[in-house]
Design a protein around this motif. Structure first.
Motif, PDB file in Angstrom:
ATOM      1  N   UNK A  73      -1.992  -2.300  12.871  1.00 29.43           N
ATOM      2  CA  UNK A  73      -0.883  -1.608  12.223  1.00 29.43           C
ATOM      3  C   UNK A  73      -1.322  -0.257  11.645  1.00 29.43           C
ATOM      4  N   UNK A  74      -0.395   0.682  11.640  1.00 33.48           N
ATOM      5  CA  UNK A  74      -0.649   1.999  11.048  1.00 33.48           C
ATOM      6  C   UNK A  74      -0.606   1.854   9.535  1.00 33.48           C
ATOM      7  N   UNK A  75      -1.640   2.332   8.867  1.00 32.50           N
ATOM      8  CA  UNK A  75      -1.729   2.202   7.415  1.00 32.50           C
ATOM      9  C   UNK A  75      -1.464   3.539   6.735  1.00 32.50           C
ATOM     10  N   UNK A  76      -0.796   3.457   5.604  1.00 34.77           N
ATOM     11  CA  UNK A  76      -0.502   4.656   4.818  1.00 34.77           C
ATOM     12  C   UNK A  76      -1.297   4.648   3.523  1.00 34.77           C
ATOM     13  N   UNK A  77      -0.680   5.167   2.483  1.00 36.30           N
ATOM     14  CA  UNK A  77      -1.349   5.235   1.178  1.00 36.30           C
ATOM     15  C   UNK A  77      -1.632   3.831   0.658  1.00 36.30           C
ATOM     16  N   UNK A 130       0.795  -1.063   5.085  1.00 38.26           N
ATOM     17  CA  UNK A 130       1.364  -0.844   6.415  1.00 38.26           C
ATOM     18  C   UNK A 130       2.495   0.166   6.336  1.00 38.26           C
ATOM     19  N   UNK A 131       2.399   1.212   7.138  1.00 33.46           N
ATOM     20  CA  UNK A 131       3.409   2.276   7.163  1.00 33.46           C
ATOM     21  C   UNK A 131       4.416   1.977   8.279  1.00 33.46           C
ATOM     22  N   UNK A 132       5.444   1.199   7.947  1.00 30.29           N
ATOM     23  CA  UNK A 132       6.423   0.792   8.956  1.00 30.29           C
ATOM     24  C   UNK A 132       7.173   1.980   9.533  1.00 30.29           C
ATOM     25  N   UNK A 133       7.483   2.956   8.686  1.00 27.56           N
ATOM     26  CA  UNK A 133       8.225   4.131   9.166  1.00 27.56           C
ATOM     27  C   UNK A 133       7.431   4.867  10.244  1.00 27.56           C
ATOM     28  N   UNK A 134       6.129   5.012  10.026  1.00 26.55           N
ATOM     29  CA  UNK A 134       5.287   5.689  11.018  1.00 26.55           C
ATOM     30  C   UNK A 134       5.211   4.870  12.309  1.00 26.55           C
ATOM     31  N   UNK A 135       5.169   3.558  12.162  1.00 22.24           N
ATOM     32  CA  UNK A 135       5.116   2.694  13.344  1.00 22.24           C
ATOM     33  C   UNK A 135       6.424   2.785  14.133  1.00 22.24           C
TER      34      UNK A 135
END
Length: 505
Positions: free
Chosen positions: A111-115, A119-124
């Motif tokens: 999964x793409x991770x944010x701050x 998990x950065x769902x919006x980016x995914x």
């Protein structure tokens, strides 16, 4: 093995072997796939195609031979290693997690991770949308995978492969469950991936697809590499002869039979929203083909007749006696046998042995004092396994180690062991090679000649026209034509399948 030295191979395996105990699954497999090309891999069931693919995919480790990826030696100990190296396999039946979203399936385990490493769902979602846009398809990345068509599931697997920067995509019988429009969409995506510089390996029994999509073709037979040809410089006849190692006889060996009394009588069968006022008969010695477009209701009618699915009204009679609805047990006792379309899931216990599977329908006959012996099972199963040329070294071999074609033969043997008066067989040759198709057709003709009644559902019009004594055409749940063999033409069948009034006249 022919190669073009001026073009670097993305994937190359040479003289690869693999055995499972005494069973040799692959004697000498070779395959070369180059970037910016679509390469077909063909062969009869049991030729070793699946074993070769599983070695490339990291499911199995080879016993011997050479395996190169981008010119470097490769030896994967797991599917994760294979994926990390840039190899992706798109199977006929994808295995997505139904309770997760489309995006979650694409990025499972990475999964793409944010701050805060959340998990950065919006980016995914954005990345999933970008992947689908690049493929020229529209799938909502936020929806659950549950309920998606096989075609959409395959596209999601392709999107996942692209997100992993796969350089080799292997498509294993990807079109078997797709409609014409879905096949064309998949081909458009495949050509686009090729043009982007990826190497595509396409496995199929459908020669029209191989010749319309692929640039070259490799043929395997009996676990060994046979030849590689340019599609532009070969023909279907040449490829078939290479596959089977012999001239294939008449693909539709239908012989005239004496038609006897009515075995199956269906009258006024109705199922709300599925089929309506269905009435027909099947006589002893007769092969009746049930034709129509995908989704017309053919399989649903067959399942209702056998008691798998419920129907609202109407009657089913076997040899004059009414058969209770929703009772496959009663249908079997009446003399019916039903070979479903999805034989692996609905007709086979893959963990069980060949003998267990073949004897399963007649187990009550084989039981003595509440017990059944392995020797009794083997004795009952052996003649049928031999009659269908099931390629197995022992009847106690697990069915899940066999090729798809041999698994289908086991299912057919299982039902024939019950010595039915009526055989209902749904898509008898779907997913099997041309040599096995001829064997199945010959068997159906022999069974009819021996007095069995056969109801055959098929989406392949040549198969229906070649094997049926009479053709029933289904359109939107209704029978729109009942054509004797001598009056059946492709045009008349298709007119009836599309509800044309001309066909019924």
């Amino acid at each position: 093995m022919s190669t073009d030295p001026s073009t670097a191979a993305t994937l190359e395996v040479r003289d690869v072997s693999k055995s499972f105990g005494p069973v040799v699954a692959l004697r000498s497999g070779s395959l070369r796939a180059e970037s910016r090309s679509i390469h077909a891999l063909v062969g009869e069931n049991g030729a070793g195609k699946s074993t070769l693919v599983k070695i490339v995919a990291g499911v199995y480790r080879r016993d011997s031979g050479t395996f190169l990826l981008d010119g470097e030696a490769a030896d994967f100990g797991s599917t994760a290693e294979s994926k990390a190296a840039g190899v992706a396999v798109i199977y006929q039946e994808p295995t997505l997690f139904p309770d997760l979203s489309v995006t979650e399936n694409i990025f499972m385990g990475r999964q793409i991770l944010g701050r805060g490493r959340r998990i950065d769902k919006a980016a995914m979602y954005r990345e999933a949308e970008r992947l689908f846009k690049g493929l020229g398809v529209h799938i909502d990345p936020r929806r659950l995978a549950l309920g998606l068509s096989i075609a959409d599931q395959q596209i999601i697997e392709i999107a996942k492969a692209i997100s992993l920067d796969a350089k080799v995509l292997i498509m294993d019988e990807p079109t078997a469950a797709l409609s014409g429009a879905e096949v064309e969409r998949l081909f458009t995506v495949a050509r686009q991936l090729r043009d982007e510089g990826r190497a595509i390996v396409f496995i199929s029994h459908r020669f029209d697809e191989v010749f319309s999509l692929c640039d070259s073709v490799t043929v395997m037979r009996d676990g060994a590499y046979i030849d590689t040809r340019s599609i532009a410089q070969t023909s279907v006849t040449e490829i078939v002869n290479l596959m089977v190692g012999r001239e294939v006889g008449n693909l539709f060996p239908k012989v005239a039979t004496e038609v006897g009394e009515v075995v199956l009588e269906v009258e006024g069968l109705n199922s709300s929203g599925t089929f309506h006022d269905v009435s027909f008969t099947v006589r002893r010695g007769e092969i009746v083909g049930l034709a129509g477009l995908v989704g017309a209701g053919r399989s649903e009618i067959a399942r209702a007749v056998f008691g798998v699915d419920r129907y609202d009204s109407g009657t089913v009679r076997m040899k004059g006696d009414r058969v209770p609805s929703t009772s496959p047990t009663a249908a079997i006792k009446s003399g019916m046998a039903f070979i479903p379309e999805d034989r692996r899931r609905q007709g086979l216990v893959t963990e069980a042995s060949v003998a267990d599977n073949v004897a399963s329908v007649i187990r009550r006959i084989l039981t003595s004092g509440g017990l059944i012996t392995r020797a009794r099972e083997n004795k009952a199963a052996a003649p049928w396994a031999a009659r269908l040329n099931v390629k197995t070294n022992a009847l106690d071999m697990s069915a899940n180690t066999m090729s798809g074609g041999n698994q289908q033969k086991v299912v057919i043997a299982k039902w024939l062991a019950s010595k039915p008066d009526l055989l209902i067989i749904d898509e008898p040759t779907r997913g099997i090679d041309v040599g096995t198709k001829a064997e199945v057709h010959r068997l159906l003709s022999e069974l009819a000649g021996q007095g069995m009644a056969v109801l055959m559902i098929s989406s392949e019009l040549p198969e229906v026209l070649g094997m049926a004594d009479r053709i029933l055409v289904v359109c939107e749940g209704r029978l729109t034509a009942d054509l004797p063999r001598e009056e059946a033409t492709p045009e008349r069948v298709m007119h009836a399948a599309t509800a044309s009034l001309e066909a019924a006249s």
